[in-house]
Design an enzyme around this catalytic site. Sequence first.
Site, PDB file in Angstrom:
ATOM      1  CE1 TYR A  97      -3.346   3.063   0.792  1.00  0.00           C
ATOM      2  CE2 TYR A  97      -1.974   3.274   2.793  1.00  0.00           C
ATOM      3  CZ  TYR A  97      -3.019   3.755   1.950  1.00  0.00           C
ATOM      4  OH  TYR A  97      -3.569   4.941   2.179  1.00  0.00           O
ATOM      5  CB  ALA A  98       3.699   2.325   2.251  1.00  0.00           C
TER       6      ALA A  98
END
Length: 337
Positions: free
Chosen positions: A153-154
Amino acid sequence: MSSILVTGTAGFIGSHVAQLLLARGDEVIGFDNLNDYYDPTLKHARLARLQALPGYTHVTADLADRAAVEDVFARYKPKRVVHLAAQAGVRYAAQNPHVYVASNVTGFLHVLEGCRHHGVEHLVYASTSSVYGANLKMPFSEHASTEHPLTLYAATKKANEQMAHSYAHLYGFPCTGLRFFTVYGPWGRPDMALFLFTKAILEGEPIKVFNHGHHKRSFTYVDDVVQGVVRTLDTVPGKDPDWNGLAPDPATSGVAPYRLYNIGNEQPVELLRYIQVLEQCLGKPAIMEMLPLQAGDVPDTEADVSDLIVNVGYRPVVPVEEGVAKFVAWYRDYYGV
């Protein structure tokens, strides 16, 4: 009055942003695929509130659908874009990585292309404090390294920042990225800690407290985030000091009409204190299952918002005591408990 495309308007932050823009007289084109990552009933309830307001137009479509995104830009010709839609959730990516890339990377490319080809004046898009990853230097500054993300996600959000910079540089349209820090409040996401904790405590079920509750977060109330988004939308980055806009930041660009800002509360709060405030608001103690830190989680987050203060004239201010109380009041009313 401006025509503004807001993606993710059935989502937590997007629905609040759309409401504020409508309240000040802007026309809002909402875009959301209403997926079932969490209870769609809540998404439809948020959307119903927007559809009852004058000036709101909704499009149900997926960011990964290139033709659908192109059609929205061609049909409605938004002057500005607030891109908040994304596949959210730090840990869900371990089970569904392809969904993250389709929505957060391919979908973002479609938004950038729409802005490029339709003369958009300013793109503001959501990033996340998760991009700081393994960086342990506190508080987190936009000028610090973000080369070591700990989750997919990051990594997708870091990709968004770099994609936006390249488009700002190549095509000259202003882009601003916003790194959000642990947003909470009414109409929040059911997969977030405050929502999960409230439901469990009221039902007499145990809550999972990772890192034994000793990690700290810059918990940021949703109204603070929304004010930051809208004020940033009105603060357009420029190409150089003589351009009609904010000069580029040498630490993050130097060559493009591009900016990055943290939006988070400057006063981090330990998780155990956060739970204590929630217990007081609910009038009921939590049954806590103490667990080690989860894989992919960082021990602490702390937002440096000095750039936001200097350039946008804004800082988040709502303390957790006030914010959690407002969430609990909403939760009790919405669920009738």
